[in-house]
Design an enzyme around this catalytic site. Structure first.
Site, short mmCIF file in Angstrom:
data_model
loop_
_atom_site.label_atom_id
_atom_site.label_comp_id
_atom_site.label_asym_id
_atom_site.label_seq_id
_atom_site.Cartn_x
_atom_site.Cartn_y
_atom_site.Cartn_z
CE LYS A 16 -0.37 -0.37 5.04
NZ LYS A 16 -1.18 -0.96 6.13
CE1 TYR A 66 12.75 31.96 4.87
CE2 TYR A 66 12.91 29.57 4.67
CZ TYR A 66 12.65 30.81 4.11
OH TYR A 66 12.29 30.89 2.80
C1 LIG Z 1 -0.42 -1.94 6.79
C2 LIG Z 1 -1.00 -3.25 7.18
C3 LIG Z 1 -0.18 -4.38 7.30
C4 LIG Z 1 1.32 -4.31 7.22
O1 LIG Z 1 1.81 -3.78 8.42
P1 LIG Z 1 3.39 -3.61 8.70
O2 LIG Z 1 3.44 -3.17 10.11
O3 LIG Z 1 3.87 -2.56 7.75
O4 LIG Z 1 4.03 -4.92 8.46
C5 LIG Z 1 -0.80 -5.60 7.54
N1 LIG Z 1 -2.14 -5.69 7.69
C6 LIG Z 1 -2.96 -4.62 7.60
C7 LIG Z 1 -4.42 -4.80 7.79
C8 LIG Z 1 -2.41 -3.36 7.36
O5 LIG Z 1 -3.22 -2.30 7.29
#
Ligand SMILES: *Cc1c(COP(=O)(O)O)cnc(C)c1O
Length: 356
Positions: free
Chosen positions: A32, A252
């Protein structure tokens, strides 16, 4: 003279193999948010070549884009069917993760229209209280089998609240509740662990593990050493070096003042590139093996470092993220986590993929 973001796809593959070796079940990959900022198409193809068969995105659009480069993989959409047409999922052969009765209904209707079973994952609520079928909804499903008619429940899953804290009793409580609920879906595989969850023991890995962060080098066991390989290196060339007299300030609001004759190096990376402004006066970069302090405010496109103690010249590169100072270390300085560091990396870097 732009900064270079180097992404080691060989290390991503090695990390996936390390995680996959932890258990006999299947290891998916969570890609994702553009594979946590590193490029879902490149990462996805590298992981498929390493043997990964199941991928998770958060959004439908992310999944559809991934389908273009992964024609054969199973691609599941964590945020589910909400507001989307079932036809959009069918067009790209995507699997929705269904976490509410009102999401199950349109997928069931699509199955009926097509006259064939449609695969889905079901997200069960066990404590996160964000997405997932609640006890009340599950009771309705078990009362009335027709609610799941035409759905092939491939996987039932839940998400851990505190996987990165092994001593937190919530982990055990969620696992017990989850496997109890999962028994009511006898044909389905089970899925519970994110990256950190995979290190809580074999039970947590279940049939399908869902690591994301660890694939990209973030430490899944924050209490101890990082078992993963580093994936990301960010280097930036020095654009100019300014010689300051004691009492002169940098940037700044003049929030840093030279206490001695100082050499200040400017690089072309700023908060617009995910190098957060909270790092002002506060972060570390490296010149070869030597740590260099960030001085002054981080601005939108420029950041300044004190190179008085090293022999740096314009054109030399400073390492902002790398083996000596990884995303977790920079995150500690930015009061965030490695996830936010990686997903904030902007699109102005020159990107180079190596190692696959
Ligand atoms: C993002 C997510 C993961 C992966 O989590 P990590 O901590 O990055 O390994 C797994 N399951 C769900 C439902 C997620 O939203």
């Amino acid at each position: 003279m732009t900064a270079l973001l180097e992404i080691d796809l060989g290390a991503v593959q090695a990390n996936w193999r390390t995680l996959d070796a932890l258990h006999p079940g299947e290891t998916a990959a969570v890609v994702k948010a553009d594979a946590y900022g590193l490029g879902a198409a490149q990462v996805g193809q590298a992981l498929a070549a390493a043997g990964c068969r199941t991928f998770f995105t958060a959004h439908l659009a992310e999944a559809a884009a991934l389908r273009a480069v992964l024609p054969k993989a199973r691609i599941a959409v964590l945020n589910g069917l909400y507001r989307h047409d079932a036809a959009d999922f069918l067009a790209h052969d995507l699997v929705p993760v269904l976490g509410a009765l009102e999401e199950i209904a349109p997928w069931r209707d699509a199955a009926r229209r097509l006259g064939r079973a449609l695969p889905c994952f079901l997200h069960l609520e066990t404590g996160m209280n964000r997405l997932g079928l609640t006890a009340r909804e599950l009771a309705l499903l078990w009362q009335d089998a027709s609610l799941l008619e035409g759905l092939a429940v491939d996987v039932v899953m839940t998400h851990l609240v505190a996987a990165d804290t092994p001593q937190d009793e919530t982990n055990e409580r969620q696992a017990t509740l989850f496997f109890e609920l999962a028994r009511r879906f006898p044909g389905a595989r089970t899925s519970l662990a994110n990256s950190s969850g995979m290190f809580l023991g074999a039970k947590f890995c279940a049939d399908l593990a869902r690591p994301g962060a660890a694939l990209y080098g973030i430490n899944p066991t924050p209490g101890s050493g990082n078992p993963m390989r580093q994936v990301v290196t960010l280097t930036a060339p020095i654009l100019q070096i300014h010689e300051l007299e004691p009492g002169e300030t940098v940037g700044y609001s003049g929030v840093w003042r030279a206490a001695r004759p100082s050499r200040i190096a400017t690089v072309g990376v700023g908060y617009a590139d995910g190098y957060h402004r909270i790092l002002s006066n506060h972060a570390t970069a490296y010149f070869d093996d030597t740590p260099i302090p960030l001085v002054g405010r981080v601005s939108m496109d420029l950041t300044t470092f004190d190179v008085t103690d090293v022999c740096a010249n314009p054109g030399d590169r400073l390492t902002l993220l790398g083996a000596r100072h990884d995303a977790d270390a920079l995150a500690a300085q930015a009061q965030t986590n490695g996830y936010e560091i990686l997903t904030s990396l902007g699109h102005r870097y020159q990107r180079r993929y190596i190692g696959a």
